[in-house]
Design a protein around this motif. Structure first.
Motif, PDB file in Angstrom:
ATOM      1  N   ARG A   1      66.966  27.213  68.004  1.00  0.00           N
ATOM      2  CA  ARG A   1      65.951  28.226  68.227  1.00  0.00           C
ATOM      3  C   ARG A   1      66.550  29.613  68.406  1.00  0.00           C
ATOM      4  NH1 ARG A   1      65.033  23.733  70.680  1.00  0.00           N
ATOM      5  NH2 ARG A   1      63.126  22.562  70.448  1.00  0.00           N
ATOM      6  N   ARG A   2      67.846  29.711  68.554  1.00  0.00           N
ATOM      7  CA  ARG A   2      68.469  31.034  68.639  1.00  0.00           C
ATOM      8  C   ARG A   2      68.276  31.728  67.296  1.00  0.00           C
ATOM      9  NH1 ARG A   2      71.783  32.529  72.281  1.00  0.00           N
ATOM     10  NH2 ARG A   2      73.215  33.539  70.879  1.00  0.00           N
ATOM     11  N   PRO A   3      67.711  32.940  67.285  1.00  0.00           N
ATOM     12  CA  PRO A   3      67.318  33.538  66.015  1.00  0.00           C
ATOM     13  C   PRO A   3      68.525  33.909  65.154  1.00  0.00           C
ATOM     14  CG  PRO A   3      67.034  35.106  67.823  1.00  0.00           C
ATOM     15  CD  PRO A   3      67.364  33.775  68.440  1.00  0.00           C
ATOM     16  N   PRO A   4      68.513  33.530  63.865  1.00  0.00           N
ATOM     17  CA  PRO A   4      69.573  33.967  62.965  1.00  0.00           C
ATOM     18  C   PRO A   4      69.478  35.462  62.707  1.00  0.00           C
ATOM     19  CG  PRO A   4      67.871  32.801  61.748  1.00  0.00           C
ATOM     20  CD  PRO A   4      67.534  32.665  63.211  1.00  0.00           C
ATOM     21  N   ILE A   5      70.554  36.014  62.147  1.00  0.00           N
ATOM     22  CA  ILE A   5      70.646  37.457  61.965  1.00  0.00           C
ATOM     23  C   ILE A   5      69.472  37.991  61.148  1.00  0.00           C
ATOM     24  CG2 ILE A   5      72.032  39.318  60.989  1.00  0.00           C
ATOM     25  CD1 ILE A   5      73.096  38.077  63.603  1.00  0.00           C
ATOM     26  N   ASN A   6      69.088  37.292  60.082  1.00  0.00           N
ATOM     27  CA  ASN A   6      67.981  37.772  59.257  1.00  0.00           C
ATOM     28  C   ASN A   6      66.697  37.872  60.069  1.00  0.00           C
ATOM     29  OD1 ASN A   6      69.584  38.030  57.014  1.00  0.00           O
ATOM     30  ND2 ASN A   6      68.968  36.087  56.089  1.00  0.00           N
ATOM     31  N   ASP A   7      66.493  36.935  61.000  1.00  0.00           N
ATOM     32  CA  ASP A   7      65.303  36.992  61.844  1.00  0.00           C
ATOM     33  C   ASP A   7      65.362  38.185  62.794  1.00  0.00           C
ATOM     34  OD1 ASP A   7      64.449  34.754  60.581  1.00  0.00           O
ATOM     35  OD2 ASP A   7      64.614  33.408  62.294  1.00  0.00           O
ATOM     36  N   VAL A   8      66.541  38.477  63.334  1.00  0.00           N
ATOM     37  CA  VAL A   8      66.699  39.646  64.207  1.00  0.00           C
ATOM     38  C   VAL A   8      66.355  40.908  63.433  1.00  0.00           C
ATOM     39  CG1 VAL A   8      68.320  41.020  65.562  1.00  0.00           C
ATOM     40  CG2 VAL A   8      68.419  38.526  65.685  1.00  0.00           C
ATOM     41  N   LEU A   9      66.869  41.017  62.226  1.00  0.00           N
ATOM     42  CA  LEU A   9      66.579  42.184  61.394  1.00  0.00           C
ATOM     43  C   LEU A   9      65.077  42.318  61.167  1.00  0.00           C
ATOM     44  CD1 LEU A   9      67.444  44.558  59.602  1.00  0.00           C
ATOM     45  CD2 LEU A   9      67.796  42.918  57.735  1.00  0.00           C
ATOM     46  N   GLU A  10      64.423  41.211  60.873  1.00  0.00           N
ATOM     47  CA  GLU A  10      62.978  41.248  60.624  1.00  0.00           C
ATOM     48  C   GLU A  10      62.214  41.665  61.878  1.00  0.00           C
ATOM     49  OE1 GLU A  10      59.368  38.149  59.451  1.00  0.00           O
ATOM     50  OE2 GLU A  10      61.450  37.597  59.037  1.00  0.00           O
ATOM     51  N   VAL A  11      62.612  41.126  63.033  1.00  0.00           N
ATOM     52  CA  VAL A  11      61.959  41.480  64.289  1.00  0.00           C
ATOM     53  C   VAL A  11      62.112  42.973  64.568  1.00  0.00           C
ATOM     54  CG1 VAL A  11      62.157  41.236  66.811  1.00  0.00           C
ATOM     55  CG2 VAL A  11      62.078  39.203  65.361  1.00  0.00           C
ATOM     56  N   VAL A  12      63.323  43.498  64.363  1.00  0.00           N
ATOM     57  CA  VAL A  12      63.588  44.912  64.638  1.00  0.00           C
ATOM     58  C   VAL A  12      62.812  45.803  63.670  1.00  0.00           C
ATOM     59  CG1 VAL A  12      65.378  46.696  64.663  1.00  0.00           C
ATOM     60  CG2 VAL A  12      65.822  44.458  65.695  1.00  0.00           C
ATOM     61  N   GLN A  13      62.837  45.474  62.401  1.00  0.00           N
ATOM     62  CA  GLN A  13      62.111  46.292  61.430  1.00  0.00           C
ATOM     63  C   GLN A  13      60.615  46.291  61.723  1.00  0.00           C
ATOM     64  OE1 GLN A  13      63.436  44.628  57.678  1.00  0.00           O
ATOM     65  NE2 GLN A  13      65.026  46.188  57.444  1.00  0.00           N
TER      66      GLN A  13
ATOM     67  N   GLY B   1      59.181  45.847  64.655  1.00  0.00           N
ATOM     68  CA  GLY B   1      58.939  46.642  65.857  1.00  0.00           C
ATOM     69  C   GLY B   1      59.036  48.131  65.609  1.00  0.00           C
ATOM     70  N   LEU B   2      59.907  48.537  64.688  1.00  0.00           N
ATOM     71  CA  LEU B   2      60.082  49.959  64.405  1.00  0.00           C
ATOM     72  C   LEU B   2      58.987  50.511  63.502  1.00  0.00           C
ATOM     73  CD1 LEU B   2      63.969  50.098  63.961  1.00  0.00           C
ATOM     74  CD2 LEU B   2      62.606  50.806  65.936  1.00  0.00           C
ATOM     75  N   ARG B   3      58.203  49.632  62.902  1.00  0.00           N
ATOM     76  CA  ARG B   3      57.053  50.089  62.109  1.00  0.00           C
ATOM     77  C   ARG B   3      55.826  50.345  62.986  1.00  0.00           C
ATOM     78  NH1 ARG B   3      58.682  45.687  58.523  1.00  0.00           N
ATOM     79  NH2 ARG B   3      59.803  46.544  56.727  1.00  0.00           N
TER      80      ARG B   3
ATOM     81  N   ALA C   1      66.796  61.768  71.592  1.00  0.00           N
ATOM     82  CA  ALA C   1      67.113  63.093  72.132  1.00  0.00           C
ATOM     83  C   ALA C   1      66.967  64.205  71.110  1.00  0.00           C
ATOM     84  CB  ALA C   1      68.532  63.097  72.695  1.00  0.00           C
ATOM     85  N   ARG C   2      66.679  63.840  69.856  1.00  0.00           N
ATOM     86  CA  ARG C   2      66.501  64.834  68.795  1.00  0.00           C
ATOM     87  C   ARG C   2      65.775  64.183  67.627  1.00  0.00           C
ATOM     88  NH1 ARG C   2      70.384  63.236  65.084  1.00  0.00           N
ATOM     89  NH2 ARG C   2      72.343  62.367  65.918  1.00  0.00           N
ATOM     90  N   SER C   3      65.334  65.007  66.698  1.00  0.00           N
ATOM     91  CA  SER C   3      64.783  64.469  65.455  1.00  0.00           C
ATOM     92  C   SER C   3      65.933  63.865  64.651  1.00  0.00           C
ATOM     93  CB  SER C   3      64.100  65.570  64.647  1.00  0.00           C
ATOM     94  OG  SER C   3      62.992  66.091  65.345  1.00  0.00           O
ATOM     95  N   GLN C   4      65.723  62.661  64.146  1.00  0.00           N
ATOM     96  CA  GLN C   4      66.817  61.980  63.454  1.00  0.00           C
ATOM     97  C   GLN C   4      66.271  60.840  62.602  1.00  0.00           C
ATOM     98  OE1 GLN C   4      69.309  59.499  66.173  1.00  0.00           O
ATOM     99  NE2 GLN C   4      67.900  60.180  67.785  1.00  0.00           N
ATOM    100  N   GLU C   5      67.138  60.293  61.793  1.00  0.00           N
ATOM    101  CA  GLU C   5      66.786  59.153  60.961  1.00  0.00           C
ATOM    102  C   GLU C   5      67.853  58.079  61.154  1.00  0.00           C
ATOM    103  OE1 GLU C   5      64.773  59.361  56.796  1.00  0.00           O
ATOM    104  OE2 GLU C   5      66.931  59.093  56.418  1.00  0.00           O
ATOM    105  N   VAL C   6      67.417  56.829  61.264  1.00  0.00           N
ATOM    106  CA  VAL C   6      68.316  55.706  61.513  1.00  0.00           C
ATOM    107  C   VAL C   6      68.139  54.693  60.392  1.00  0.00           C
ATOM    108  CG1 VAL C   6      68.895  53.816  63.100  1.00  0.00           C
ATOM    109  CG2 VAL C   6      68.206  56.050  64.022  1.00  0.00           C
ATOM    110  N   ARG C   7      69.248  54.147  59.930  1.00  0.00           N
ATOM    111  CA  ARG C   7      69.201  53.098  58.916  1.00  0.00           C
ATOM    112  C   ARG C   7      69.170  51.736  59.606  1.00  0.00           C
ATOM    113  NH1 ARG C   7      73.072  50.094  57.212  1.00  0.00           N
ATOM    114  NH2 ARG C   7      74.693  51.505  57.999  1.00  0.00           N
ATOM    115  N   VAL C   8      68.192  50.904  59.237  1.00  0.00           N
ATOM    116  CA  VAL C   8      68.073  49.543  59.762  1.00  0.00           C
ATOM    117  C   VAL C   8      67.870  48.629  58.561  1.00  0.00           C
ATOM    118  CG1 VAL C   8      66.825  48.006  61.312  1.00  0.00           C
ATOM    119  CG2 VAL C   8      67.037  50.432  61.883  1.00  0.00           C
ATOM    120  N   GLY C   9      68.940  47.978  58.115  1.00  0.00           N
ATOM    121  CA  GLY C   9      68.887  47.242  56.853  1.00  0.00           C
ATOM    122  C   GLY C   9      68.658  48.233  55.722  1.00  0.00           C
ATOM    123  N   ARG C  10      67.686  47.958  54.880  1.00  0.00           N
ATOM    124  CA  ARG C  10      67.346  48.876  53.797  1.00  0.00           C
ATOM    125  C   ARG C  10      66.278  49.882  54.193  1.00  0.00           C
ATOM    126  NH1 ARG C  10      67.035  44.841  48.486  1.00  0.00           N
ATOM    127  NH2 ARG C  10      69.205  44.107  48.584  1.00  0.00           N
ATOM    128  N   MET C  11      65.896  49.831  55.442  1.00  0.00           N
ATOM    129  CA  MET C  11      64.808  50.670  55.955  1.00  0.00           C
ATOM    130  C   MET C  11      65.375  51.918  56.616  1.00  0.00           C
ATOM    131  SD  MET C  11      62.019  49.161  58.635  1.00  0.00           S
ATOM    132  CE  MET C  11      60.978  50.209  59.624  1.00  0.00           C
TER     133      MET C  11
END
Length: 323
Positions: free
Chosen positions: A13-25, A27-29, A260-270
């Motif tokens: 049940r420990r989430p694989p990396i792809n699942d972590v990426l999906e959860v983060v993406q 949440g950031l949407r 702390a400022r306007s910025q852009e972050v890369r998360v996978g291809r997003m």
């Protein structure tokens, strides 16, 4: 009874990396952005949380230990003999030692912890402290259904132990769902022994989540360190800060990671845009009155049978049974 420590394994049940990426993406949407608090607890995050508990402002751990110093014997009397103790989110399980020292002929101790290294350390420590106790460690996410191992002998009662104030990290609907899950897993005649932080002076509460040494801030931002390492994001830690504020209307601490400022972050291809001062919610820490929590438990089909308070009445440990 000879000591029987079961081999540790990473539960599926420990989430694989792809699942972590999906959860983060996902949440950031959201608007506002939101990430789950379980992302705090990699190996470094688990250690930082232990350090938080030692900070002078963090009253919760001291209050709970004071409570157990006074009431552990009485709690053990209420739980009775031949108990199987199943601990959710055991971590280093310091408080559990105080309880186990008082329990009469416990059938087994089953620590459930998502972080493997703290679990291994806990098992090693408990094997030395309680050489005749059967220990059945389980590396898993306790919020999901658990396949409980067979105990070495039939317990008189299963007790799910949920120390600390972790129930406060769940919004009301999710807390009720978790309590219902506990109700199912403890079985007929079982119980839930749970730590519940109480409402009090807001300045005391807020200080606990904004320690002067900055350990809580490091703990919060370590989530971004973990994401950079595990999913290859490029959060610039110097461009984010920790913020924890008590919301008296909701009765909870609300913890955010603030840009702390306007910025852009890369998360996978997003590519994710953050505005200057934009807050990303990462944790709630709900506080309860005794009547608040009794109502919450009732929605899960449970009733409060016993309540213990520390000498300063900052914190409670409560025993719940089926309603």
């Amino acid at each position: 009874m000879s000591m029987q420590a079961y081999e540790l394994r990473d539960d599926d049940r420990r989430p694989p990396i792809n699942d972590v990426l999906e959860v983060v993406q996902r949440g950031l949407r959201l608007q506002p952005k939101r990430l789950p608090s379980w992302l705090f607890y990699d190996e470094r995050g688990s250690q930082l949380f232990e350090d938080i508990c030692d900070q002078p402002e963090y009253y919760l751990t001291r209050a709970e230990i004071d409570l157990l110093n006074v009431h552990a014997g009485d709690i053990a009397e209420v739980l009775g003999e031949d108990v199987r103790l199943i601990e959710y989110g055991s971590g280093s399980a310091i408080k559990t030692r105080m309880l186990l020292e008082q329990l009469r002929s416990p059938v087994s101790y089953m620590p459930v912890e998502i972080s493997p290294e703290p679990l291994r350390q806990s098992v090693q420590s408990f094997s030395e402290l309680f050489p005749e106790l059967t220990i059945q460690p389980f590396c898993a996410d306790f919020t999901r259904p658990l396949r409980l191992p067979v105990p070495p002998r039939a317990p008189r009662r299963n007790v799910i132990y949920f120390p600390g104030s972790t129930i406060g990290n769940f919004e009301a609907r999710d807390a009720i769902d978790l309590l219902r899950k506990m109700r199912n897993e403890m079985g007929e005649g079982g119980g839930v022994l749970i730590g519940v932080d109480l409402k009090k002076d807001p300045t005391v509460i807020e200080a606990a989540y904004n320690d002067k040494a900055g350990v809580t801030a490091e703990f919060t931002l370590n989530m971004l360190v973990r994401l950079n390492r595990e999913i290859g994001s490029d959060f610039d830690l110097s461009a984010f800060r920790h913020r924890a504020h008590y919301n008296p209307m909701a009765g909870r601490i609300e913890t955010h990671i603030v840009s702390a400022r306007s910025q852009e972050v890369r998360v996978g291809r997003m590519r994710v845009a953050f505005g200057d001062g934009e807050a990303m919610q990462v944790e709630y820490s709900c506080k309860y009155s005794l009547s608040d929590f009794a109502t919450l438990a009732a929605h899960a089909g449970l009733k409060v049978q016993h309540v213990w308070l520390d000498p300063q009445q900052l914190f409670s440990v409560q025993f719940l049974v089926r309603a």
